[in-house]
Design an enzyme around this catalytic site. Structure first.
Site, PDB file in Angstrom:
ATOM      1  N   ASP A 120     -20.852  28.286  53.427  1.00  0.00           N
ATOM      2  CA  ASP A 120     -20.346  27.513  54.562  1.00  0.00           C
ATOM      3  C   ASP A 120     -18.960  28.041  54.888  1.00  0.00           C
ATOM      4  OD1 ASP A 120     -22.488  25.698  54.971  1.00  0.00           O
ATOM      5  OD2 ASP A 120     -21.806  24.489  53.291  1.00  0.00           O
TER       6      ASP A 120
ATOM      7  N   GLU B 246     -17.598  17.251  54.099  1.00  0.00           N
ATOM      8  CA  GLU B 246     -16.759  16.052  53.986  1.00  0.00           C
ATOM      9  C   GLU B 246     -16.049  16.001  52.642  1.00  0.00           C
ATOM     10  OE1 GLU B 246     -20.302  15.081  56.679  1.00  0.00           O
ATOM     11  OE2 GLU B 246     -19.989  16.201  54.825  1.00  0.00           O
TER      12      GLU B 246
ATOM     13  N   CYS C  67     -22.988  25.435  50.202  1.00  0.00           N
ATOM     14  CA  CYS C  67     -23.793  24.222  50.405  1.00  0.00           C
ATOM     15  C   CYS C  67     -24.384  23.817  49.056  1.00  0.00           C
ATOM     16  CB  CYS C  67     -24.906  24.484  51.410  1.00  0.00           C
ATOM     17  SG  CYS C  67     -26.055  23.090  51.571  1.00  0.00           S
TER      18      CYS C  67
END
Length: 155
Positions: free
Chosen positions: A61, A96, A54
């Site tokens: 993550d 993303e 992150c």
């Protein structure tokens, strides 16, 4: 007979020990000629233990990446893809950015007839974030199986 492109002479990672790159920018993706460039088929890579960091908290993550593509003249060399994906282990980026960035880098290198990626991320803060991207509509008559990752139910 279809004339195949020549392999890049600098595909040096295959067949020898190679250290895990420290970042995606340092990682090298290699391609090899597609032995069936005129055939419509799907190639799938699944990375069930994808890891990144992150960019805000520095916490790890975890996710599952499923990459489907219809090759044109080129295939991704799988060892280089494994090393590239592994290089995200210490890379700070949002879900993303990781998912779409990986897909766009593959599209730039391979120029596939079609590509899609599914990023199925484990929850952080109680909410999973799944990210999907593709280059356009799948080619007509392509057998396109489900990506096989169930919607979040306590993965």
């Amino acid at each position: 007979m279809t004339k195949r492109p020549k392999a890049k002479p600098s595909a040096l990672q295959l067949g020898q020990p190679t250290a895990l790159p420290q970042s995606p920018e340092e990682a090298r993706l290699d391609r090899v000629p597609n032995p069936h460039p005129g055939t419509l088929y799907l190639a799938r890579f699944t990375a069930p233990e994808f890891t990144s960091i992150c960019p805000v908290t520095g916490q790890p993550d975890f996710g599952i990446l499923v990459i489907d593509y219809v090759p044109g003249d080129w295939l991704i060399e799988s060892k280089s893809l494994k090393l590239y994906l592994g290089s995200f282990r210490n890379h700070g980026a949002f879900h993303e950015d990781c998912t779409v960035g990986i897909a766009k880098k593959l599209v730039e290198l391979l120029k596939p007839k079609w590509l899609r990626i599914g990023g199925y991320w484990y929850p952080r803060g109680g909410m999973p974030i799944d990210v999907f991207w593709q280059t356009g509509s799948a080619p007509k008559d392509l057998w396109l199986p489900d990506q096989g990752v169930a919607p979040y139910r306590g993965r």
